[in-house]
Design a protein around this motif. Structure first.
Motif, PDB file in Angstrom:
ATOM      1  N   GLU A   1       0.831  -1.206   0.000  1.00  0.00           N
ATOM      2  CA  GLU A   1       0.000   0.000   0.000  1.00  0.00           C
ATOM      3  C   GLU A   1       0.864   1.253   0.000  1.00  0.00           C
ATOM      4  O   GLU A   1       0.562   2.224  -0.699  1.00  0.00           O
ATOM      5  CB  GLU A   1      -0.940  -0.010   1.196  1.00  0.00           C
ATOM      6  CG  GLU A   1      -2.052  -1.032   1.096  1.00  0.00           C
ATOM      7  CD  GLU A   1      -2.908  -1.103   2.344  1.00  0.00           C
ATOM      8  OE1 GLU A   1      -2.800  -0.206   3.215  1.00  0.00           O
ATOM      9  OE2 GLU A   1      -3.691  -2.061   2.457  1.00  0.00           O
ATOM     10  N   GLY A   2       1.944   1.241   0.769  1.00  0.00           N
ATOM     11  CA  GLY A   2       2.854   2.373   0.813  1.00  0.00           C
ATOM     12  C   GLY A   2       3.521   2.614  -0.530  1.00  0.00           C
ATOM     13  O   GLY A   2       3.651   3.763  -0.982  1.00  0.00           O
TER      14      GLY A   2
ATOM     15  N   ALA B   1       2.333   1.684  -3.474  1.00  0.00           N
ATOM     16  CA  ALA B   1       1.311   2.140  -4.419  1.00  0.00           C
ATOM     17  C   ALA B   1       1.016   3.622  -4.215  1.00  0.00           C
ATOM     18  O   ALA B   1       0.852   4.368  -5.193  1.00  0.00           O
ATOM     19  CB  ALA B   1       0.046   1.304  -4.271  1.00  0.00           C
ATOM     20  N   ALA B   2       0.970   4.072  -2.970  1.00  0.00           N
ATOM     21  CA  ALA B   2       0.721   5.491  -2.689  1.00  0.00           C
ATOM     22  C   ALA B   2       1.874   6.342  -3.213  1.00  0.00           C
ATOM     23  O   ALA B   2       1.653   7.398  -3.822  1.00  0.00           O
ATOM     24  CB  ALA B   2       0.532   5.700  -1.191  1.00  0.00           C
ATOM     25  N   ARG B   3       3.089   5.898  -2.996  1.00  0.00           N
ATOM     26  CA  ARG B   3       4.260   6.627  -3.495  1.00  0.00           C
ATOM     27  C   ARG B   3       4.260   6.662  -5.021  1.00  0.00           C
ATOM     28  O   ARG B   3       4.587   7.686  -5.633  1.00  0.00           O
ATOM     29  CB  ARG B   3       5.543   5.969  -2.971  1.00  0.00           C
ATOM     30  CG  ARG B   3       6.815   6.625  -3.444  1.00  0.00           C
ATOM     31  CD  ARG B   3       6.983   8.007  -2.851  1.00  0.00           C
ATOM     32  NE  ARG B   3       8.262   8.544  -3.287  1.00  0.00           N
ATOM     33  CZ  ARG B   3       8.455   9.787  -3.658  1.00  0.00           C
ATOM     34  NH1 ARG B   3       7.478  10.645  -3.585  1.00  0.00           N
ATOM     35  NH2 ARG B   3       9.629  10.195  -4.073  1.00  0.00           N
ATOM     36  N   GLN B   4       3.886   5.569  -5.650  1.00  0.00           N
ATOM     37  CA  GLN B   4       3.812   5.504  -7.105  1.00  0.00           C
ATOM     38  C   GLN B   4       2.810   6.537  -7.627  1.00  0.00           C
ATOM     39  O   GLN B   4       3.076   7.222  -8.616  1.00  0.00           O
ATOM     40  CB  GLN B   4       3.414   4.100  -7.545  1.00  0.00           C
ATOM     41  CG  GLN B   4       3.345   3.927  -9.050  1.00  0.00           C
ATOM     42  CD  GLN B   4       2.910   2.526  -9.452  1.00  0.00           C
ATOM     43  OE1 GLN B   4       2.260   1.818  -8.684  1.00  0.00           O
ATOM     44  NE2 GLN B   4       3.262   2.122 -10.646  1.00  0.00           N
ATOM     45  N   MET B   5       1.664   6.648  -6.975  1.00  0.00           N
ATOM     46  CA  MET B   5       0.663   7.631  -7.397  1.00  0.00           C
ATOM     47  C   MET B   5       1.206   9.055  -7.263  1.00  0.00           C
ATOM     48  O   MET B   5       0.974   9.899  -8.131  1.00  0.00           O
ATOM     49  CB  MET B   5      -0.627   7.469  -6.584  1.00  0.00           C
ATOM     50  CG  MET B   5      -1.399   6.207  -6.920  1.00  0.00           C
ATOM     51  SD  MET B   5      -1.863   6.056  -8.656  1.00  0.00           S
ATOM     52  CE  MET B   5      -2.940   7.451  -8.837  1.00  0.00           C
ATOM     53  N   GLU B   6       1.935   9.333  -6.183  1.00  0.00           N
ATOM     54  CA  GLU B   6       2.543  10.652  -5.998  1.00  0.00           C
ATOM     55  C   GLU B   6       3.513  10.962  -7.137  1.00  0.00           C
ATOM     56  O   GLU B   6       3.514  12.064  -7.688  1.00  0.00           O
ATOM     57  CB  GLU B   6       3.299  10.722  -4.668  1.00  0.00           C
ATOM     58  CG  GLU B   6       2.435  10.690  -3.437  1.00  0.00           C
ATOM     59  CD  GLU B   6       3.268  10.579  -2.166  1.00  0.00           C
ATOM     60  OE1 GLU B   6       4.502  10.812  -2.214  1.00  0.00           O
ATOM     61  OE2 GLU B   6       2.685  10.250  -1.124  1.00  0.00           O
TER      62      GLU B   6
END
Length: 73
Positions: free
Chosen positions: A47-48, A50-55
């Protein structure tokens, strides 16, 4: 080590060890708890990431607009 349920063979590494049924059950339950905890750790890590990838995608699309395509097919 032989208990009420009779001896069972438990695979530890590359060898079978004769233990009581109670011990084998407790061992398997502990292993299952350890593996479940690891699965939860990896899920949180995923999840971390994936969140960084979106950023990063937002930043790249903000800079380059539609001239880049970061979506997988």
């Amino acid at each position: 080590m032989v208990g009420v349920g009779g001896p069972v063979r438990l695979l530890l590494g590359e060898a079978f060890v004769e233990v009581s049924e109670d011990y084998a059950t407790e061992y398997c339950e502990r292993k299952q708890e350890q593996l479940q905890a690891r699965v939860e750790e990896l899920g949180a890590e995923k999840e971390g990431i994936a969140a960084r990838q979106m950023e990063l995608k937002k930043a790249l699309y903000g800079r380059f607009g539609n001239s880049i395509n970061l979506e997988s097919s």
